[in-house]
Write a protein that holds these residues in place. Structure first.
Motif, PDB file in Angstrom:
ATOM      1  N   LEU A  95       0.828  -1.205   0.000  1.00  0.00           N
ATOM      2  CA  LEU A  95       0.000   0.000   0.000  1.00  0.00           C
ATOM      3  C   LEU A  95       0.866   1.261   0.000  1.00  0.00           C
ATOM      4  CD1 LEU A  95      -2.818  -1.055   2.512  1.00  0.00           C
ATOM      5  CD2 LEU A  95      -2.858  -1.121   0.017  1.00  0.00           C
ATOM      6  N   GLY A  96       1.973   1.208  -0.732  1.00  0.00           N
ATOM      7  CA  GLY A  96       2.836   2.375  -0.857  1.00  0.00           C
ATOM      8  C   GLY A  96       3.875   2.530   0.229  1.00  0.00           C
ATOM      9  N   HIS A  97       3.814   1.680   1.264  1.00  0.00           N
ATOM     10  CA  HIS A  97       4.752   1.772   2.385  1.00  0.00           C
ATOM     11  C   HIS A  97       5.754   0.620   2.295  1.00  0.00           C
ATOM     12  CE1 HIS A  97       5.951   2.927   6.509  1.00  0.00           C
ATOM     13  NE2 HIS A  97       6.148   1.636   6.675  1.00  0.00           N
ATOM     14  N   ILE A  98       7.036   0.934   2.385  1.00  0.00           N
ATOM     15  CA  ILE A  98       8.077  -0.086   2.275  1.00  0.00           C
ATOM     16  C   ILE A  98       8.299  -0.763   3.625  1.00  0.00           C
ATOM     17  CG2 ILE A  98      10.504  -0.533   1.771  1.00  0.00           C
ATOM     18  CD1 ILE A  98      10.453   1.764  -0.189  1.00  0.00           C
ATOM     19  N   LEU A 143      12.295  -4.491  10.163  1.00  0.00           N
ATOM     20  CA  LEU A 143      11.251  -3.588  10.663  1.00  0.00           C
ATOM     21  C   LEU A 143      11.756  -2.172  10.894  1.00  0.00           C
ATOM     22  CD1 LEU A 143       9.339  -5.929  13.169  1.00  0.00           C
ATOM     23  CD2 LEU A 143       8.620  -5.193  10.898  1.00  0.00           C
ATOM     24  N   ARG A 144      12.716  -1.742  10.106  1.00  0.00           N
ATOM     25  CA  ARG A 144      13.202  -0.372  10.188  1.00  0.00           C
ATOM     26  C   ARG A 144      12.595   0.454   9.049  1.00  0.00           C
ATOM     27  NH1 ARG A 144      16.759   0.291  14.047  1.00  0.00           N
ATOM     28  NH2 ARG A 144      17.215   2.395  13.300  1.00  0.00           N
ATOM     29  N   ASP A 145      12.532   1.763   9.264  1.00  0.00           N
ATOM     30  CA  ASP A 145      11.816   2.632   8.343  1.00  0.00           C
ATOM     31  C   ASP A 145      12.713   3.480   7.457  1.00  0.00           C
ATOM     32  OD1 ASP A 145       9.157   1.958   9.331  1.00  0.00           O
ATOM     33  OD2 ASP A 145       9.731   3.026  11.152  1.00  0.00           O
ATOM     34  N   ASP A 146      14.010   3.244   7.466  1.00  0.00           N
ATOM     35  CA  ASP A 146      14.921   4.066   6.668  1.00  0.00           C
ATOM     36  C   ASP A 146      14.585   4.009   5.174  1.00  0.00           C
ATOM     37  OD1 ASP A 146      16.064   4.251   9.154  1.00  0.00           O
ATOM     38  OD2 ASP A 146      18.116   4.136   8.424  1.00  0.00           O
ATOM     39  N   ASP A 147      14.246   2.827   4.675  1.00  0.00           N
ATOM     40  CA  ASP A 147      13.915   2.689   3.256  1.00  0.00           C
ATOM     41  C   ASP A 147      12.663   3.472   2.898  1.00  0.00           C
ATOM     42  OD1 ASP A 147      16.092   1.053   2.713  1.00  0.00           O
ATOM     43  OD2 ASP A 147      14.986  -0.784   3.152  1.00  0.00           O
ATOM     44  N   ASP A 148      11.671   3.451   3.773  1.00  0.00           N
ATOM     45  CA  ASP A 148      10.441   4.177   3.479  1.00  0.00           C
ATOM     46  C   ASP A 148      10.660   5.682   3.601  1.00  0.00           C
ATOM     47  OD1 ASP A 148       7.545   3.735   2.847  1.00  0.00           O
ATOM     48  OD2 ASP A 148       7.318   4.999   4.625  1.00  0.00           O
ATOM     49  N   ILE A 149      11.493   6.110   4.527  1.00  0.00           N
ATOM     50  CA  ILE A 149      11.817   7.530   4.642  1.00  0.00           C
ATOM     51  C   ILE A 149      12.552   8.005   3.395  1.00  0.00           C
ATOM     52  CG2 ILE A 149      13.207   9.211   5.926  1.00  0.00           C
ATOM     53  CD1 ILE A 149      12.560   7.703   8.460  1.00  0.00           C
ATOM     54  N   CYS A 196       3.976   8.821   7.117  1.00  0.00           N
ATOM     55  CA  CYS A 196       4.997   9.281   8.066  1.00  0.00           C
ATOM     56  C   CYS A 196       4.610   8.986   9.512  1.00  0.00           C
ATOM     57  CB  CYS A 196       5.268  10.771   7.882  1.00  0.00           C
ATOM     58  SG  CYS A 196       3.883  11.857   8.324  1.00  0.00           S
ATOM     59  N   ALA A 197       3.324   8.860   9.788  1.00  0.00           N
ATOM     60  CA  ALA A 197       2.882   8.567  11.155  1.00  0.00           C
ATOM     61  C   ALA A 197       3.259   7.152  11.586  1.00  0.00           C
ATOM     62  CB  ALA A 197       1.368   8.754  11.264  1.00  0.00           C
ATOM     63  N   LEU A 198       3.672   6.303  10.633  1.00  0.00           N
ATOM     64  CA  LEU A 198       4.035   4.922  10.955  1.00  0.00           C
ATOM     65  C   LEU A 198       5.528   4.757  11.214  1.00  0.00           C
ATOM     66  CD1 LEU A 198       1.910   3.043   8.251  1.00  0.00           C
ATOM     67  CD2 LEU A 198       1.314   3.473  10.640  1.00  0.00           C
ATOM     68  N   TRP A 199       6.311   5.799  11.017  1.00  0.00           N
ATOM     69  CA  TRP A 199       7.759   5.675  11.199  1.00  0.00           C
ATOM     70  C   TRP A 199       8.106   5.601  12.680  1.00  0.00           C
ATOM     71  CZ3 TRP A 199       8.708  10.371   7.481  1.00  0.00           C
ATOM     72  CH2 TRP A 199       8.433   9.954   6.173  1.00  0.00           C
ATOM     73  N   VAL A 200       8.707   4.495  13.062  1.00  0.00           N
ATOM     74  CA  VAL A 200       9.086   4.279  14.455  1.00  0.00           C
ATOM     75  C   VAL A 200      10.575   3.978  14.583  1.00  0.00           C
ATOM     76  CG1 VAL A 200       8.709   2.856  16.503  1.00  0.00           C
ATOM     77  CG2 VAL A 200       6.785   3.430  15.026  1.00  0.00           C
ATOM     78  N   ALA A 201      11.101   3.130  13.708  1.00  0.00           N
ATOM     79  CA  ALA A 201      12.496   2.674  13.789  1.00  0.00           C
ATOM     80  C   ALA A 201      13.286   3.254  12.631  1.00  0.00           C
ATOM     81  CB  ALA A 201      12.560   1.152  13.759  1.00  0.00           C
TER      82      ALA A 201
END
Length: 225
Positions: A68-71, A76-82, A122-127
């Motif tokens: 759904l557009g989120h990597i 479980l890290r968010d660097d790729d999606d950021i 962006c509200a899902l970025w935690v790690a």
């Protein structure tokens, strides 16, 4: 559709149910567009993963995929999606600066709010790491400077205040608060149980975003129980 399972055997059972349903309704899953992701436990990852099949064809094992557009990746890290968000922001900013260079400041600010502030998921970025976080923040600030033709080293806080526009931390706080309200108002019992834990990881992340978002991110493992 995404299936989550604590084990390979449970995942095979879930897929069997899906295959049965599809067969009964004249449907067929596209194996070429289906992937298998095994999450790491700490730094450990299974050396051998038994095959998981759909319609007799083994699924391809990947380290990350876009849902759904989120990597989502295996650690479980968010660097790729950021980084995805940073690239998308750069593309939109360049397009706006090129096509609307002769517009008034008011129009440019309205375009910036419409096309650059909605940082998807962006509200899902935690790690995430400080490097990835800062790269997106700098891109956000530079996008506004470029669109309004401001000096490269002008004050970021000052230019957003003068334009009455949310800066990067404000956008994150608002997006996170919006998600928090929607989750708490949900009728889903699972979501209610998760967000109802005052000392849980989600509550800790939301508190961190509203109090410390402009500083270095708190290591995500601090939230782990």
């Amino acid at each position: 559709m995404a299936l989550l399972s604590p084990s390979i055997s449970a995942l095979r059972r879930l897929l069997s149910i899906c295959e049965t349903y599809a067969s009964e309704h004249g449907l067929r899953y596209n194996v070429s567009k289906s992937e298998l992701l095994v999450f790491k436990v700490g730094k450990a990852k299974p050396v051998h993963v038994p095959p998981v099949t759909i319609n007799g064809t083994a699924l391809k094992i990947v380290s990350k995929f876009k849902y759904l557009g989120h990597i989502i990746n295996e650690d479980l890290r968010d660097d790729d999606d950021i980084e995805r968000a940073r690239r998308a922001l750069a593309v939109r900013c360049n397009m706006l600066a090129r096509r609307f260079a002769r517009c008034t400041v008011e129009v440019k600010i309205a375009l910036f709010k419409a096309f650059c502030q909605p940082l998807y998921t962006c509200a899902l970025w935690v790690a995430y790491t400080r490097r990835a976080f800062d790269a997106l923040r700098v891109q956000y600030n530079n996008a506004f400077r470029m669109l309004l033709a401001l000096p490269r080293y002008c004050s970021a806080s000052g230019m957003f205040a003068d334009a009455r526009t949310d800066d990067f931390p404000s956008v994150l706080r608002k997006r996170t608060a919006s998600l928090m309200c929607r989750v708490r108002e949900s009728d889903n019992s699972i979501l209610k149980a998760i967000c109802g834990q005052a000392d849980g990881a989600i509550a800790a992340h939301w508190e961190h975003v509203h109090v410390h978002v402009s500083s270095a991110p708190v290591p995500w493992r601090k939230y782990a129980k």
